[in-house]
Design a protein around this motif. Structure first.
Motif, short mmCIF file in Angstrom:
data_model
loop_
_atom_site.label_atom_id
_atom_site.label_comp_id
_atom_site.label_asym_id
_atom_site.label_seq_id
_atom_site.Cartn_x
_atom_site.Cartn_y
_atom_site.Cartn_z
N ILE A 158 40.35 -26.07 14.53
CA ILE A 158 39.42 -26.96 13.73
C ILE A 158 37.84 -27.15 14.25
O ILE A 158 37.12 -27.04 13.66
CB ILE A 158 39.89 -27.77 15.39
N LEU A 159 37.38 -26.01 15.11
CA LEU A 159 35.79 -25.67 15.16
C LEU A 159 35.45 -25.24 13.36
O LEU A 159 34.36 -25.66 13.09
CB LEU A 159 35.77 -24.70 15.71
N ALA A 160 36.41 -24.73 13.09
CA ALA A 160 35.81 -24.38 11.24
C ALA A 160 35.56 -25.67 10.66
O ALA A 160 34.88 -25.54 9.10
CB ALA A 160 36.41 -22.87 11.26
N GLY A 161 36.33 -26.68 11.31
CA GLY A 161 35.72 -28.07 10.05
C GLY A 161 34.70 -28.73 10.40
O GLY A 161 35.05 -29.30 9.61
N ILE A 162 34.12 -28.21 11.14
CA ILE A 162 33.39 -28.76 12.04
C ILE A 162 31.75 -28.89 11.19
O ILE A 162 31.99 -27.61 10.92
CB ILE A 162 33.12 -29.31 13.50
N PRO A 163 31.48 -30.35 11.11
CA PRO A 163 29.97 -30.01 9.58
C PRO A 163 29.47 -29.33 10.71
O PRO A 163 28.88 -29.96 11.86
CB PRO A 163 29.79 -31.66 9.11
N THR A 164 28.34 -28.35 9.56
CA THR A 164 26.73 -27.89 10.70
C THR A 164 25.98 -28.70 10.80
O THR A 164 25.27 -28.18 12.42
CB THR A 164 26.45 -26.32 10.35
N VAL A 165 25.81 -29.61 10.51
CA VAL A 165 25.32 -30.78 10.99
C VAL A 165 25.46 -31.39 11.80
O VAL A 165 24.68 -31.53 13.28
CB VAL A 165 24.75 -31.99 9.98
N VAL A 166 27.02 -31.71 12.44
CA VAL A 166 27.22 -31.81 14.35
C VAL A 166 26.67 -30.67 14.83
O VAL A 166 26.84 -31.07 16.08
CB VAL A 166 28.13 -32.22 13.61
N TYR A 167 27.15 -29.68 14.50
CA TYR A 167 26.64 -29.02 15.95
C TYR A 167 25.17 -28.94 15.67
O TYR A 167 24.45 -28.30 16.79
CB TYR A 167 26.97 -27.32 15.32
N GLY A 168 24.61 -28.86 14.68
CA GLY A 168 22.91 -29.28 15.47
C GLY A 168 22.67 -30.19 15.61
O GLY A 168 22.22 -30.09 16.51
N PHE A 169 23.54 -31.29 15.57
CA PHE A 169 23.14 -32.10 16.52
C PHE A 169 23.78 -31.47 18.12
O PHE A 169 22.86 -32.71 18.79
CB PHE A 169 24.17 -33.90 16.43
N PHE A 170 24.83 -31.18 18.31
CA PHE A 170 25.30 -30.79 19.86
C PHE A 170 24.30 -29.87 19.76
O PHE A 170 23.40 -29.96 21.61
CB PHE A 170 26.65 -29.89 19.37
N ALA A 171 23.68 -28.99 19.62
CA ALA A 171 22.63 -27.98 20.32
C ALA A 171 21.39 -28.41 20.53
O ALA A 171 20.60 -28.41 21.17
CB ALA A 171 22.49 -27.31 19.11
N ALA A 172 20.79 -29.84 19.78
CA ALA A 172 19.75 -30.68 19.89
C ALA A 172 19.43 -31.45 20.97
O ALA A 172 18.76 -31.87 22.36
CB ALA A 172 19.02 -31.05 18.64
N ILE A 173 20.61 -31.85 21.39
CA ILE A 173 21.23 -33.32 22.37
C ILE A 173 20.88 -33.11 23.33
O ILE A 173 21.59 -33.34 24.14
CB ILE A 173 21.99 -34.11 21.36
N THR A 174 22.50 -31.87 23.17
CA THR A 174 23.39 -31.18 24.55
C THR A 174 22.59 -29.72 25.35
O THR A 174 21.84 -29.97 26.36
CB THR A 174 24.40 -30.87 24.39
N VAL A 175 22.68 -28.75 24.18
CA VAL A 175 22.94 -27.58 24.51
C VAL A 175 20.98 -27.54 24.79
O VAL A 175 20.87 -26.75 25.96
CB VAL A 175 23.52 -26.62 24.01
N SER A 176 20.00 -27.69 24.25
CA SER A 176 18.67 -26.87 24.50
C SER A 176 18.44 -27.74 25.83
O SER A 176 17.72 -27.83 26.86
CB SER A 176 17.76 -27.85 23.05
N PRO A 177 18.67 -29.26 25.65
CA PRO A 177 18.02 -30.16 27.56
C PRO A 177 18.99 -29.71 28.34
O PRO A 177 18.70 -28.84 29.43
CB PRO A 177 18.30 -31.79 26.85
N LEU A 178 19.48 -29.14 28.61
CA LEU A 178 20.78 -28.46 29.26
C LEU A 178 19.64 -27.02 30.09
O LEU A 178 19.63 -26.89 30.65
CB LEU A 178 22.23 -27.80 28.78
N ILE A 179 19.51 -26.23 28.70
CA ILE A 179 19.21 -25.27 28.74
C ILE A 179 17.82 -25.18 29.43
O ILE A 179 16.79 -24.76 30.78
CB ILE A 179 18.84 -24.18 26.94
N VAL A 180 16.84 -25.83 29.31
CA VAL A 180 15.56 -26.37 29.86
C VAL A 180 15.45 -26.93 31.17
O VAL A 180 15.52 -26.00 32.06
CB VAL A 180 14.78 -27.69 28.84
#
Length: 409
Positions: A224-246
């Motif tokens: 199912i992960l292969a069917g998720i649009p890359t822009v959704v991954y981009g939102f996840f990286a910018a909104i969730t992962v980046s603040p968590l790393i900081v």
């Protein structure tokens, strides 16, 4: 050529003529065959014979005229081109009907036609690849006439807006591509550190340890992960992962930017896991069961069998899966734009903002600069170098595959 003209040509000219030739071919062979004969050739084959003889010259002349008009070599009026193609097709139908007789080896003729069609289909991909390479090379040559090739490869500063012209009229080497390729390799390496171990271990689990029930549920859920649009991954990286790393970096006393290379690398690795897992699972499952049984019969544990028998046998396919994953990571753009930023930094620190070659290519081609400006042409220079690096990567992978290839009878 417009869509309206093309639709009129297909539905009011080419297709009716093909249908007309099909029924004429069937009618002629029906009138010539002995109805009491024990063995008779299929009427449909003679109909398709007439259609094939009509379509080949009509499609060929249409293709040649379209190519000449596309590259502005010769301006061919569309009504004249369509009329010529249909007239040539009608003449071909007439010749095909004259050739139809019971003694005609229609199966052999149709097989030759199918062979030619398959050959053309295989040549399309080759010619498309050649066209892509040549289009990049021609424009890259224009760029390297302006910017020194060696300065482009070894320069450590990418700042086209600050490019100056020296006394000799040459542009100063501010098109250094090292920061761009460093960012590309950094983010790709982070993604591979996530995708390859997790994908390979999940493939081993599903193919060697999981029961059929678990496999039926786990494999579709993973894909199912292969069917998720890359822009959704981009939102996840910018909104969730980046603040968590900081936040985690602040807790250990390390400074981290919100636009860093680590977050898009991690999210990109998660995105590529299904690609590595699915391909590796198929390759591991295709290893003959007799090899596993022979290893177990000699007293090896299942883990030893996987490590010493199954994985070496599946290594060429696993290398191919990893290569596809690397190509997928190198070509990703949206996640990097949204999470890593546009700043070309040359650093070993994955917690600072970086950018990749693909992002700069998109930025150069979508700007408001003239097409012949150095900044716009730099996209083709970057594309050419990236193409050469990808080719070298493919050569290395093919060498590894040939070296470790195993043949099982």
């Amino acid at each position: 050529m417009t869509t309206t003209y093309l639709a009129q040509y297909l539905f009011t000219g080419l297709l009716p003529l093909a249908l007309f030739g099909y029924f004429l071919g069937r009618r002629k062979i029906r009138s010539q065959q002995d109805p009491n004969a024990r063995y008779k050739a299929s009427e449909n084959l003679f109909g398709w014979f007439a259609v094939s003889k009509m379509l080949m010259p009509a499609v060929l002349i249409s293709f040649i005229g379209s190519v000449l008009d596309l590259f502005d070599l010769v301006e061919v009026p569309w009504p004249m081109l369509a009329a010529s193609a249909l007239l040539l097709g009608a003449g071909s139908v007439w010749l095909a009907l004259r050739a139809i007789r019971p003694s005609l080896r229609v199966r052999t003729a149709l097989e030759k036609t199918i062979t030619r069609i398959l050959l053309v289909a295989s040549l399309i991909s080759i010619l498309t690849t050649i066209g892509i390479v040549m289009s990049i090379v021609f424009e890259a040559v224009h760029f390297f006439r302006i910017v020194n090739f060696w300065d482009f490869l070894t320069g450590t500063t990418w700042n086209p807006d600050a490019a100056t012209i020296d006394d000799d009229g040459n542009i100063q080497p501010l098109f250094g591509s090292v920061p761009l390729f460093a960012g590309t390799f950094m983010i790709t390496a982070i993604a591979m550190c996530v995708a390859i171990p997790v994908g390979l271990l999940s493939a081993i689990c599903m193919s060697e340890y999981a029961s059929l029930t678990v496999r039926r549920v786990a494999k579709p859920a993973l894909e199912i992960l292969a069917g998720i649009p890359t822009v959704v991954y981009g939102f996840f990286a910018a909104i969730t992962v980046s603040p968590l790393i900081v936040s985690l970096a602040d807790k250990v006393g390390i400074s981290a930017d919100y636009t860093n290379a680590l977050s898009p690398g991690l999210v990109m690795g998660i995105m590529i896991i299904p690609l590595v897992s699915s391909l590796s699972d198929d390759v591991i499952s295709s290893v003959p069961q007799s090899l596993r049984e022979g290893s177990l019969a000699l007293g090896a544990y299942p883990s030893e069998t996987i490590k010493r028998v199954v994985l070496p046998a599946a290594l060429p396919g696993i290398v191919s899966a990893c290569l596809l994953a690397v190509s997928r990571a190198v070509g990703e753009t949206m996640i990097v734009v949204m999470a890593a930023g546009l700043q070309p930094n040359l650093s070993w620190n994955p917690l600072v903002g970086m950018t990749t070659v693909n992002v700069r290519i998109v930025d150069a081609l979508t700007g408001d600069q003239a097409f012949d400006s150095p900044e716009t042409l730099s996209a083709f220079g970057l594309g050419l170098v990236l193409l050469v690096l990808t080719l070298c990567l493919n050569i290395v992978s093919l060498t590894v595959i040939r070296k470790f290839r195993q043949r099982y009878e």
